[in-house]
Design an enzyme around this catalytic site. Structure first.
Site, mmCIF file in Angstrom:
data_model
loop_
_atom_site.group_PDB
_atom_site.id
_atom_site.type_symbol
_atom_site.label_atom_id
_atom_site.label_comp_id
_atom_site.label_asym_id
_atom_site.label_seq_id
_atom_site.Cartn_x
_atom_site.Cartn_y
_atom_site.Cartn_z
ATOM 1 N N CYS A 56 15.801 -37.634 27.402
ATOM 2 C CA CYS A 56 15.626 -37.346 28.956
ATOM 3 C C CYS A 56 14.744 -36.355 29.087
ATOM 4 C CB CYS A 56 17.093 -37.000 29.409
ATOM 5 S SG CYS A 56 18.469 -37.492 28.498
ATOM 6 N N ASP A 88 24.263 -35.629 28.430
ATOM 7 C CA ASP A 88 25.661 -36.193 28.642
ATOM 8 C C ASP A 88 25.780 -37.256 27.310
ATOM 9 O OD1 ASP A 88 26.080 -34.723 30.723
ATOM 10 O OD2 ASP A 88 26.670 -36.456 32.146
ATOM 11 N N CYS A 129 18.116 -35.434 32.911
ATOM 12 C CA CYS A 129 19.257 -35.877 32.600
ATOM 13 C C CYS A 129 20.163 -35.525 33.698
ATOM 14 C CB CYS A 129 19.858 -35.323 31.155
ATOM 15 S SG CYS A 129 21.396 -36.094 30.804
ATOM 16 N N ASP A 130 21.385 -36.232 33.657
ATOM 17 C CA ASP A 130 22.500 -36.126 34.819
ATOM 18 C C ASP A 130 22.469 -35.282 35.695
ATOM 19 O OD1 ASP A 130 22.488 -38.719 33.638
ATOM 20 O OD2 ASP A 130 24.649 -38.433 32.973
ATOM 21 N N LYS A 131 22.879 -34.068 35.218
ATOM 22 C CA LYS A 131 23.494 -33.049 36.204
ATOM 23 C C LYS A 131 22.173 -32.174 36.707
ATOM 24 C CE LYS A 131 27.480 -34.443 35.227
ATOM 25 N NZ LYS A 131 26.956 -35.465 34.487
ATOM 26 N N CYS A 201 18.620 -42.516 30.448
ATOM 27 C CA CYS A 201 19.415 -43.629 30.434
ATOM 28 C C CYS A 201 18.933 -44.807 31.301
ATOM 29 C CB CYS A 201 20.983 -43.490 30.185
ATOM 30 S SG CYS A 201 21.457 -42.356 29.069
ATOM 31 N N GLU A 451 33.531 -36.522 31.348
ATOM 32 C CA GLU A 451 33.346 -37.817 31.448
ATOM 33 C C GLU A 451 34.221 -38.362 30.179
ATOM 34 O OE1 GLU A 451 29.154 -38.832 31.722
ATOM 35 O OE2 GLU A 451 28.974 -37.915 33.880
ATOM 36 N N SER A 477 31.229 -41.535 33.085
ATOM 37 C CA SER A 477 30.080 -41.631 33.215
ATOM 38 C C SER A 477 29.440 -42.697 34.271
ATOM 39 C CB SER A 477 29.583 -41.906 31.916
ATOM 40 O OG SER A 477 28.097 -42.538 31.728
#
Length: 574
Positions: A56, A88, A129-131, A201, A451, A477
């Site tokens: 990521c 994650d 990435c996500d956060k 992702c 998650e 997730s």
């Protein structure tokens, strides 16, 4: 852009560059090779979440160099720095996931401290990435200096047996292997091809959901969320982002001019329309909180309820982020929503123009199946649904994109942590019709609100995705699919009803009506509450203890400070 239009006497960086008393400060900049002219230009923080933790983030430094070039050519002085990320996909399924949501706050806080400490005037933020996406956005609206956000781009899809695959297929492959439906060699072959490049992702999981949010909310340049991470076109978007932030600085346009209540509603709309991550309902209230705008899970869920689901994206659908890019990117989704009357077109963006003006020349492609017109949606209501009831007085959330049955009723099978639940699933210690309950995984109780992708993917991999439901005061997730309900509040550690459930209690779920009930009377709940004792949390030091002490309910974004409403002075005005 004319360098003379910038008046340093009104910018934060004057505190470290102007006047005889700042000679010691300037000596540091000379040490780093800056010229006198560069020292007296505006300072722009260019922050990325580059690291070698996961794909990521590994392309972000490359993009940051191009953002710096855009700042430089527009008579600004870029100052690059990095912040953390917790990825994650690596943290999933073990104690490391307790760090994930906490990292959102650390990202926002660390950016704030770097910007404050060095008196930077503006910011370009690049996230993978996500956060890291909401974390950077939170810092932008908190600081309120001119800012442009940019997503680092999604991963290219993997190929296995002629089909596009993502990391979720590998998580589900573990479930197939444990059920005897996949050999260890096949699982290994899959893991070797699922993630073929840099990037986040590829499905409509949290990273791509929040990337869509960045464009819909107006903090990112139109089109910048679309191109996959390896594509060189990302470098031009980065350069343009550097140019754009200098234009915002010249024009005095700040993030709070852009991120208004209506802009946040646009963001919620695109989450619903794309069947996005349930985590969006956590991050939007957190962003709103930074500005002092009242928005909770129920406000977001109300928008989800009235928005058509139009993008057929994984995990509930067929396609990945690259497919959206191939038909024109996030702008095509926004154009469909705008034409259907679902977006506020008058919201200002980082281009200096409105959403409507940005989309004026965008054409919706008819001959494709990735994004549908709102006149012919996949479903008439959003791909994410808010729930409320006797089991969740403060709400809960479920992703229904791709689901056909929206009602479920069955006996509870209760676990007090994810590891116990995963072991039970791995050993197939559940029955068809069960409602698996994982509690004490909320913001305080976890701590960190983990998650549950390893558990949900194992269930799906075993072929039981339609046979059981799962509820938790933790999170899921964006890659989770099936009847999986998260953010149940109040959480167990706060004495919520989820902490009072016993094995065999009947739980009723109705995602059509937005109801999550436990078939117990108020008297029965009160009797159990009188006998309830909070289990001891083993995390009594370090950041997890500090987070547990400070964090608020998931309903309001799981935030850790009083926010914009308590603000007396804003950094941008120092």
């Amino acid at each position: 852009m004319d360098a003379k239009i910038f008046d340093k006497s009104k910018l934060p960086s004057r505190h470290v560059t102007e006047g005889p008393e700042r000679a010691p400060h300037r000596s540091y900049y000379y040490a780093m090779g800056l010229t006198e002219e560069e020292i007296h230009q505006p300072f722009v923080g260019v922050v990325s979440c580059w690291n070698e933790a996961a794909p990521c983030n590994i392309s972000l430094m490359r993009q940051a160099q191009h953002a710096k070039a855009g700042v430089t050519e527009s008579h600004g002085t870029p100052r690059e720095f990095c912040t953390i990320t917790v990825t994650d996909g690596i943290a999933m399924g073990h104690q490391g996931m307790k760090s994930s949501l906490v990292s959102r706050e650390v990202i926002a806080d660390s950016i704030e401290l770097t910007m404050r400490g060095h008196c930077y005037d503006a910011m370009v933020g690049i996230a993978g990435c996500d956060k890291s996406l909401p974390g950077i956005m939170m810092s932008m609206v908190r600081l309120n200096v001119p800012s442009v956000f940019m997503y680092g781009g999604s991963i290219l899809p993997g190929k296995y047996k002629g089909k596009d695959v993502t990391v979720v297929d590998v998580f589900e492959g573990v479930g197939q292997w444990s059920a005897g439906n996949m050999s260890e060699k096949e699982l290994h072959d899959l893991e070797c091809v699922a993630c073929p490049s840099a990037g986040s992702c590829g499905g409509q999981f949290t990273a791509n959901t929040m990337a869509c949010v960045s464009e819909a909310m107006g903090l990112a340049l139109p089109g910048s969320a679309g191109a996959p991470a390896p594509y060189e076109s990302r470098d031009q978007y980065a350069r343009d982002s550097g140019i754009a932030v200098m234009r915002l600085l010249a024009d005095g346009i700040r993030p709070r001019d852009i991120v208004t209540r209506k802009a946040l509603e646009n963001a919620a709309t695109i989450i619903a329309a794309t069947g996005g991550s349930t985590n969006g309902a956590l991050h939007l209230p957190a962003i709103a909180h930074e500005i002092g705008i009242d928005m909770d899970l129920f406000d977001v869920a109300e928008i989800f309820k009235r928005t058509p689901y139009i993008a057929d994206l994984k995990p509930g659908g067929k396609y990945v982020a690259k497919d959206v890019y191939d038909i024109g990117g996030v702008e095509v989704i926004m154009k469909a929503l705008l034409e259907g009357g679902y977006l506020h077109e008058d919201c200002l963006t980082v281009t200096g123009r409105t959403i409507g003006e940005n989309l004026e020349n965008v054409k919706f492609l008819e001959n494709q199946k990735v994004v549908y017109p709102v006149s012919n949606p996949l479903s008439s209501t959003g791909g994410v649904v808010g729930l409320r009831g006797t089991l969740a007085p403060d709400g809960a959330i479920v992703k229904v994109a791709g689901m056909t049955n929206l009602k479920f009723k069955g006996p509870a099978r209760v676990f007090d942590c994810e590891e116990d639940a995963f072991r039970a699933v791995e050993n197939r210690e559940y029955e068809k019709g069960d409602v698996i309950v994982i509690r004490y995984e909320g913001p305080k109780g976890g701590p960190g609100m983990r998650e549950m992708l390893s558990t949900t993917a194992a269930i799906y991999g075993q072929g039981a995705g339609d046979d059981v439901a799962l509820i938790t005061d933790g999170r899921f997730s964006g890659a989770t699919r099936g009847f999986c309900i998260g953010h149940v509040g109040p959480e167990a550690a706060e004495g919520g009803p989820i902490g009072l459930i016993q094995n065999g209690d009947i739980i009723s779920i109705d995602a059509d009506e937005g109801i999550l009930d436990i078939e117990l009377t108020e008297e029965q709940l009160q009797e159990r509450r009188a006998n309830w004792r909070l289990p001891e949390n083993i995390y009594q030091s370090g950041v997890l203890r500090k987070y547990a002490d400070q964090v608020g309910p998931a309903r309001f974004g799981a935030v850790t400070h009083p926010g914009g409403k308590a603000e007396v002075v804003n950094y941008a005005d120092i």
